[in-house]
Design an enzyme around this catalytic site. Structure first.
Site, PDB file in Angstrom:
ATOM      1  N   CYS A   1       0.832  -1.215   0.000  1.00  0.00           N
ATOM      2  CA  CYS A   1       0.000   0.000   0.000  1.00  0.00           C
ATOM      3  C   CYS A   1       0.863   1.259   0.000  1.00  0.00           C
ATOM      4  CB  CYS A   1      -0.969   0.004   1.175  1.00  0.00           C
ATOM      5  SG  CYS A   1      -0.189  -0.286   2.748  1.00  0.00           S
ATOM      6  N   THR A   2       1.996   1.198   0.678  1.00  0.00           N
ATOM      7  CA  THR A   2       2.910   2.345   0.668  1.00  0.00           C
ATOM      8  C   THR A   2       3.410   2.603  -0.740  1.00  0.00           C
ATOM      9  OG1 THR A   2       3.653   1.696   2.874  1.00  0.00           O
ATOM     10  CG2 THR A   2       4.971   3.349   1.721  1.00  0.00           C
TER      11      THR A   2
END
EC number: 6.2.1.64
Lengths: 494, 323
Positions: A211-212
């Protein structure tokens, strides 16, 4: 005095260490020329890796008087190796490291014989490793160390009093470096902690959450890994990314720059892109030289039993870059204006399960060498007595192999099984697979000569940090109901 | 090599180390000039490390002929005597070092180092002496200190399985990094003469015994007019007598210099290859730090004893320096 009557060896320095008793000798040490000559003539040492550490190790061991060395490395020489792997020249680029390294050291040191092995460590039969009295590691990955550790510890057997049987102990000396940081340690299976026992010492591998990368990048590395792991597949579906292809690398770099601009992040360079994608370890010559020499000293001490082996872990640390490891920033004794020797001892209680003794010598965080002591894990999968499995005498070899995949402590797939000097079943190469395939339907109990209990070794693949790695495990097998059956028979094996 | 930017070849070759200390530091290294004296095992290890690091030039001084002893502990010497004959130690080492990194200019200077004047030392940024007498160390150190530019000065000695490094960076400014902070620091180094003149009883109790032992050996060799390392077991009684005298003069308890340690140093004039590699490695790092201006330099003595595997930094300087 012993020296005047004994023939001086070419390396008189070694004589100093071995021809006199010292303050720190182990009880088994007998000073004398016999010991020194045996050492040089007969000791066979294996150096694993012919890179930054390996080159230095071969030089140091040869100059220290060892006559029989072997070296194993699967890589070929690259230009970026030349800043520290001093045995290699520009014209050697492309050749196998192990072969060139062996040749160069033999040219420079008379009397030493070095046998090179240009292959993977997993490609060697386990018996290959049995012939060396010490294995010295100059590796650059956790996986490779873990494998060799399992092999060496796999030879270890315990007697009925749970004491390690001395003849089965195969010591290792492990070195590692990164930039200005380095370590050297001694592993004596059964006594000191092995590599697996304290694998928690290694900092966790850097893995960015998806997700980062996908939504909220903050650093240059995030942008690079986005391009490398996500964007590449979106645009080039089907084509595998090749880190050695400059066109592929340039593409990732360009995409990473675009992404960085989008999020206002600085610092994406081509060099960083290469570093992140290829997981490049920064490296210099001097750290490798220091760590290898420390490993050599420890090897000498181990082989000759002539000095208390450095309390099993020597770390040579250089505070050139910010060190997160220790977090010690000032002299605790508060001495005023002069940077004196400071020494303090930290004891961590055994309730933590580990006992640490740290002695630090620190001059304003310049250079320090510390000695640390750790304790082995008695349930260690590698150096412990081995995972215990109870089996029915009817269990076939195939069933046994299937069980290994499910066993929570092992999770071992595609297992090959070895008992004493016999390959019961080998997954590869094809020839051996065909030869041993018929064993799969036979009861393991019978294949092992109907012993009520004994040790087997299994190799296969397992998962660590989502990566598949080669794995070797020692297993203690006990056959249920077998004692009653074989009471009248002669037991074979331990 | 001499231009402002690193060449493409340098960038490729030095990639792994540029990732450690940066391109800026690499540029400064490539412009630096190093002088070394005394081509024994430790110095040859040091030379290997800085040549690989890519210094601008390296000048070797050692007119001694090659001996069998030198061949066995020195990796830079091919064991074939035919190759060696007629050459000095420095010349043989130069030939080998050139191979490690053709981009570094390695040369030999012949003659007596103590007879060279200030203009000679002015050509260098770093001077490293190995196996020098007490008098020579003091002399060369003073000659370097008199120059208007700073010449970093180091001595190194390995005996038995011990080693000692001395560092003199005169007045040294650098940026010290701790966590995320950078502080400007200034260090004031004493000369070799000043350092060894610090009264022994004013030193901290736990100062390395090797410091004292080395000083005793040094004084003995000077008093007897010996060359460095020209000492053997027969000298031990005289050395112990000298130790007693010095300890009395310095009001230092004799137990600070164990006789066993002195005995090892007296018998071990020869170097031990792994110790040479350790000391040569640490010295290499120190010189790289001084040239690049990065990292905390060692102040001002370093000791290593492979019997216990400990490396110790000692700051031996006058706590109240003048000026």
């Amino acid at each position: 005095m012993a020296e005047s009557t004994v023939h001086q060896s070419r390396s008189r320095d070694l004589d100093k260490l071995l021809l006199r008793p010292g303050n720190l000798v182990a009880p088994t040490f007998e000073p004398g020329a016999q010991l020194r000559d045996d050492l040089q003539e007969y000791a066979r040492i294996l150096v694993v890796g012919a890179g930054g550490l390996g080159c230095e190790l071969l030089k140091d061991l040869a100059l220290s008087g060892f006559k029989n060395l072997e070296v194993i490395d699967m890589d070929r020489i690259e230009v970026t190796n030349l800043n520290r792997q001093f045995l290699f020249r520009l014209e050697d680029v492309g050749k196998p490291k192990a072969e060139v390294a062996a040749k160069r050291v033999m040219e420079r040191v008379s009397g030493v014989n070095i046998v090179p092995h240009f292959c993977r460590i997993e490609d060697k039969d386990i018996d290959f490793y049995k012939d060396f009295i010490i294995i010295v590691l100059g590796l650059d990955s956790v996986e490779a160390r873990s494998y060799i550790n399992a092999v060496a510890c796999g030879f270890l057997e315990y007697d009925s009093d749970d004491k390690p049987i001395e003849e089965t102990v195969k010591p290792m000396v492990d070195g590692g470096t990164e930039g200005f940081k380095g370590h050297a340690r001694v592993i004596i299976p059964g006594s000191t902690p092995c590599f697996e026992c304290i694998i928690w010492l290694f900092p966790p591998q850097v893995k960015f959450p998806l997700c980062t990368l996908a939504e909220t990048p903050r650093t240059a590395a995030h942008c690079i890994e986005y391009a490398h792991l996500i964007k590449w597949d979106e645009v080039h579906s089907g084509k595998t990314f090749d880190p050695d292809d400059p066109e592929h690398m340039k593409w990732v770099y360009t995409e990473a720059v675009k992404r960085a601009e989008l999020f206002g992040i600085q610092g994406v360079t081509y060099s960083l892109t290469q570093g992140v994608v290829k997981n490049i370890i920064p490296a210099i010559a001097s750290t490798n030289a220091i760590v290898s020499a420390v490993c050599t000293l420890e090897t000498l001490k181990l082989v000759s039993g002539c000095s208390k082996t450095l309390s099993n872990y020597l770390t040579c640390v250089e505070f050139f870059l910010i060190l997160l490891y220790f977090g010690i920033s000032s002299c605790p004794s508060g001495c005023g204006n002069h940077n004196c020797l400071l020494q303090y001892t930290i004891h961590v209680t055994e309730s933590d399960g580990i006992m640490l003794t740290i002695e630090m010598y620190n001059g304003m965080e310049g250079l320090h060498i510390k000695v640390t002591e750790f304790v082995k894990d008695k349930d260690c999968l590698a150096c412990g007595p081995g995972v215990l499995l109870e089996l029915d005498t009817s269990v076939t070899l195939q069933k046994f192999i299937d069980m290994l995949e499910e066993h929570p402590k092992l999770l071992l797939s595609k297992a090959s099984v070895r008992y004493r000097a016999m390959n019961l079943y080998m997954q590869a190469p094809q020839v051996l697979e065909e030869m041993t395939r018929s064993n799969l339907n036979l009861p393991l109990f019978e294949l092992m000569g109907k012993v009520p209990k004994d040790i087997v070794h299994v190799t296969g693949t397992t998962s660590r940090d989502d990566k598949k790695t080669s794995c070797l495990r020692k297993l203690r097998l006990v056959f249920k109901g077998a004692d009653a059956v074989t009471d009248q028979d002669m037991a074979v094996g331990a | 090599m001499v231009g402002e930017e690193l060449t493409e070849q340098e960038t490729a070759l030095y990639d792994r180390q540029i990732r450690v200390w940066g391109a800026d530091a690499q540029r400064r290294l490539s412009k630096s000039h190093i002088l070394v004296y005394g081509m024994k095992g430790t110095i040859t290890e040091f030379c290997k490390n800085i040549v690989l690091a890519g210094v601008g030039s390296l000048t070797l001084v050692d007119d001694r002929a090659v001996t069998e002893e030198a061949l066995s502990a020195n990796f830079l010497m091919p064991p074939d005597e035919n190759v060696c004959s007629g050459k000095t130690l420095a010349e043989l080492c130069r030939d080998s070092l050139n191979e490690f990194n053709p981009m570094v200019r390695v040369s030999v200077e012949k003659g007596d180092l103590t007879s060279f004047g200030a203009e000679f030392f002015d050509k260098f940024d770093v001077v490293v002496l190995s196996f020098c007498s007490l008098a020579t160390k003091k002399l060369i150190n003073e000659r370097c200190r008199k120059l208007s530019k700073r010449v970093s000065f180091y001595t190194v000695d390995c005996r038995d399985c011990c080693g000692e490094i001395f560092v003199d960076l005169q007045k040294y400014n650098y940026a010290m990094k701790r966590q995320d902070e950078t502080t400007e620091c200034e260090l004031q180094y004493p000369s070799f003469q000043e350092a060894i003149s610090v009264p022994w009883r004013s030193l901290p109790r736990k100062v390395s015994k090797l410091y004292f032992a080395m000083r005793v050996i040094e004084r003995f060799e000077e008093a007897e007019g010996r060359k460095p390392g020209e000492i053997c077991i027969e000298d031990l009684p005289a050395v112990l007598k000298l130790k007693k005298e010095i300890c009395e003069a310095q009001s230092l308890n004799e137990s600070h210099i164990p006789n066993a340690l002195l005995e090892r140093l007296v018998m071990g004039a020869r170097e031990f290859p792994p110790v040479c590699a350790i000391i040569g490695g640490i010295l290499g790092q120190e010189v790289i730090k001084a040239i690049s201006g990065k990292g905390d330099p060692l102040k001002n003595f370093f000791f290593f004893d492979s019997m216990d595997g400990k490396g110790i930094i000692e700051d031996i300087s006058d706590p109240n320096p003048k000026g």
